[in-house]
Design a protein around this motif. Structure first.
Motif, PDB file in Angstrom:
ATOM      1  N   UNK A  24       0.148   3.140  10.289  1.00 53.43           N
ATOM      2  CA  UNK A  24       0.194   4.604  10.159  1.00 53.43           C
ATOM      3  C   UNK A  24       0.941   5.040   8.898  1.00 53.43           C
ATOM      4  N   UNK A  25       2.070   4.385   8.601  1.00 55.19           N
ATOM      5  CA  UNK A  25       2.859   4.786   7.428  1.00 55.19           C
ATOM      6  C   UNK A  25       2.082   4.558   6.142  1.00 55.19           C
ATOM      7  N   UNK A  26       1.405   3.421   6.031  1.00 53.41           N
ATOM      8  CA  UNK A  26       0.618   3.135   4.826  1.00 53.41           C
ATOM      9  C   UNK A  26      -0.539   4.123   4.693  1.00 53.41           C
ATOM     10  N   UNK A  27      -1.203   4.429   5.806  1.00 50.68           N
ATOM     11  CA  UNK A  27      -2.305   5.393   5.766  1.00 50.68           C
ATOM     12  C   UNK A  27      -1.796   6.781   5.380  1.00 50.68           C
ATOM     13  N   UNK A  28      -0.615   7.150   5.865  1.00 54.89           N
ATOM     14  CA  UNK A  28      -0.045   8.460   5.517  1.00 54.89           C
ATOM     15  C   UNK A  28       0.311   8.516   4.025  1.00 54.89           C
ATOM     16  N   UNK A  29       0.865   7.431   3.492  1.00 54.23           N
ATOM     17  CA  UNK A  29       1.181   7.382   2.063  1.00 54.23           C
ATOM     18  C   UNK A  29      -0.099   7.467   1.245  1.00 54.23           C
ATOM     19  N   UNK A  30      -1.140   6.787   1.690  1.00 51.46           N
ATOM     20  CA  UNK A  30      -2.431   6.839   1.015  1.00 51.46           C
ATOM     21  C   UNK A  30      -2.966   8.266   1.008  1.00 51.46           C
ATOM     22  N   UNK A  31      -2.877   8.945   2.158  1.00 47.64           N
ATOM     23  CA  UNK A  31      -3.335  10.336   2.250  1.00 47.64           C
ATOM     24  C   UNK A  31      -2.525  11.257   1.341  1.00 47.64           C
ATOM     25  N   UNK A  32      -1.224  10.995   1.232  1.00 48.16           N
ATOM     26  CA  UNK A  32      -0.396  11.851   0.370  1.00 48.16           C
ATOM     27  C   UNK A  32      -0.780  11.653  -1.096  1.00 48.16           C
ATOM     28  N   UNK A  33      -1.166  10.430  -1.477  1.00 50.23           N
ATOM     29  CA  UNK A  33      -1.650  10.198  -2.841  1.00 50.23           C
ATOM     30  C   UNK A  33      -2.972  10.938  -3.047  1.00 50.23           C
ATOM     31  N   UNK A  34      -3.868  10.854  -2.070  1.00 46.01           N
ATOM     32  CA  UNK A  34      -5.146  11.558  -2.188  1.00 46.01           C
ATOM     33  C   UNK A  34      -4.926  13.066  -2.309  1.00 46.01           C
ATOM     34  N   UNK A  47       0.841  -1.205   0.000  1.00 45.41           N
ATOM     35  CA  UNK A  47       0.000   0.000   0.000  1.00 45.41           C
ATOM     36  C   UNK A  47       0.873   1.250   0.000  1.00 45.41           C
ATOM     37  N   UNK A  48       1.864   1.248   0.865  1.00 48.48           N
ATOM     38  CA  UNK A  48       2.744   2.418   0.977  1.00 48.48           C
ATOM     39  C   UNK A  48       3.510   2.665  -0.320  1.00 48.48           C
ATOM     40  N   UNK A  49       4.127   1.615  -0.874  1.00 50.10           N
ATOM     41  CA  UNK A  49       4.922   1.777  -2.098  1.00 50.10           C
ATOM     42  C   UNK A  49       4.048   2.165  -3.282  1.00 50.10           C
ATOM     43  N   UNK A  50       2.888   1.527  -3.419  1.00 48.01           N
ATOM     44  CA  UNK A  50       2.005   1.836  -4.542  1.00 48.01           C
ATOM     45  C   UNK A  50       1.485   3.269  -4.447  1.00 48.01           C
ATOM     46  N   UNK A  54       1.847  16.496 -13.841  1.00 51.18           N
ATOM     47  CA  UNK A  54       0.955  17.641 -13.730  1.00 51.18           C
ATOM     48  C   UNK A  54       1.736  18.911 -13.453  1.00 51.18           C
ATOM     49  N   UNK A  55       1.181  20.037 -13.891  1.00 54.33           N
ATOM     50  CA  UNK A  55       1.842  21.311 -13.559  1.00 54.33           C
ATOM     51  C   UNK A  55       1.750  21.560 -12.053  1.00 54.33           C
ATOM     52  N   UNK A  56       2.678  22.362 -11.526  1.00 53.78           N
ATOM     53  CA  UNK A  56       2.651  22.641 -10.084  1.00 53.78           C
ATOM     54  C   UNK A  56       1.319  23.286  -9.672  1.00 53.78           C
ATOM     55  N   UNK A  57       0.823  22.894  -8.527  1.00 52.32           N
ATOM     56  CA  UNK A  57      -0.443  23.435  -8.027  1.00 52.32           C
ATOM     57  C   UNK A  57      -0.215  24.799  -7.398  1.00 52.32           C
ATOM     58  N   UNK A  58      -1.232  25.633  -7.494  1.00 53.37           N
ATOM     59  CA  UNK A  58      -1.149  26.953  -6.863  1.00 53.37           C
ATOM     60  C   UNK A  58      -1.327  26.797  -5.357  1.00 53.37           C
ATOM     61  N   UNK A  77       1.632   8.644  -6.477  1.00 57.49           N
ATOM     62  CA  UNK A  77       1.701  10.075  -6.158  1.00 57.49           C
ATOM     63  C   UNK A  77       2.818  10.750  -6.946  1.00 57.49           C
ATOM     64  N   UNK A  78       3.993  10.108  -7.001  1.00 54.44           N
ATOM     65  CA  UNK A  78       5.125  10.693  -7.713  1.00 54.44           C
ATOM     66  C   UNK A  78       4.838  10.817  -9.203  1.00 54.44           C
ATOM     67  N   UNK A  79       4.180   9.821  -9.778  1.00 60.47           N
ATOM     68  CA  UNK A  79       3.838   9.863 -11.209  1.00 60.47           C
ATOM     69  C   UNK A  79       2.896  11.021 -11.485  1.00 60.47           C
TER      70      UNK A  79
END
Length: 199
Positions: free
Chosen positions: A178-188, A67-70, A82-86, A75-77
């Motif tokens: 917690x780490x997997x949930x944080x990675x998931x949130x960062x993707x969201x 979950x964390x790696x995916x 995408x262009x930088x967000x304002x 997220x990185x892709x």
């Protein structure tokens, strides 16, 4: 005669006291093969349950790592494509994910992050006249892409988010840490930052 009766009474008490242990010893000797087989089976089940617990722990660790790696890879892709967000878009994404990041339980964090993305897509589609109330997250992403509201990369990331959320909610064995949930949130958050803001 009373001495004989007393002796017989004492012998009777003695036999009564040692009768059940003698019967137990006799039965243990007589059924020793069956008893040892039963004890081995019990021991084997105890060991196999301990092994199962270890395997479940390993499965949880592997699932959390996946979950964390995916989530991080997706997220990185999306951020590279995408262009930088304002700053305003970043702030809106942060606000939308605030309940998820405040949740104490990782499963709840994942659920709330997924719901934040779903809600943004519903509002976005509604602003463009598309019905979106009863659609799944995947269907929302497909519809938004079909209308040209999001890029293929964003659609792919949303579908990845949906798949990971399904993995998390599908079984207790894959409950996120917690780490997997944080990675998931960062993707969201990355998904929200790359989507257009509602009108």
């Amino acid at each position: 005669m009373s001495d004989a009766a007393a002796i017989i009474g004492e012998l009777s008490d003695l036999l009564g006291a040692v009768a059940w242990p003698l019967v137990a010893v006799f039965l243990a000797i007589y059924f020793r093969k069956d008893t040892s087989r039963a004890l081995r089976a019990i021991r084997k089940r105890i060991l196999s349950s301990q092994e199962l617990s270890l395997q479940i722990g390993a499965l949880r660790a592997a699932a959390n790592g996946f979950i964390e790696q995916a989530a991080i890879a997706s997220r990185d892709v999306i951020l590279r494509a995408s262009p930088p967000a304002s700053p305003i878009v970043i702030e809106e994404a942060t606000k939308a994910l605030a309940p998820a990041e405040a949740a104490a339980e990782p499963v709840e964090q994942v659920r709330l992050a997924r719901e934040a993305v779903s809600e943004r897509l519903r509002v976005l589609l509604a602003d463009h006249g598309a019905p979106a109330n009863d659609l799944s997250l995947d269907a929302l992403a497909i519809e938004a892409r079909r209308l040209g509201l999001i890029s293929p990369e964003v659609e792919a990331s949303i579908r990845q988010l949906s798949t990971l959320a399904g993995v998390v909610s599908g079984s207790g064995a894959t409950a996120p840490n917690q780490r997997a949930a944080k990675a998931f949130s960062s993707l969201a958050k990355a998904v929200l930052q790359t989507m257009p803001t509602p009108d």
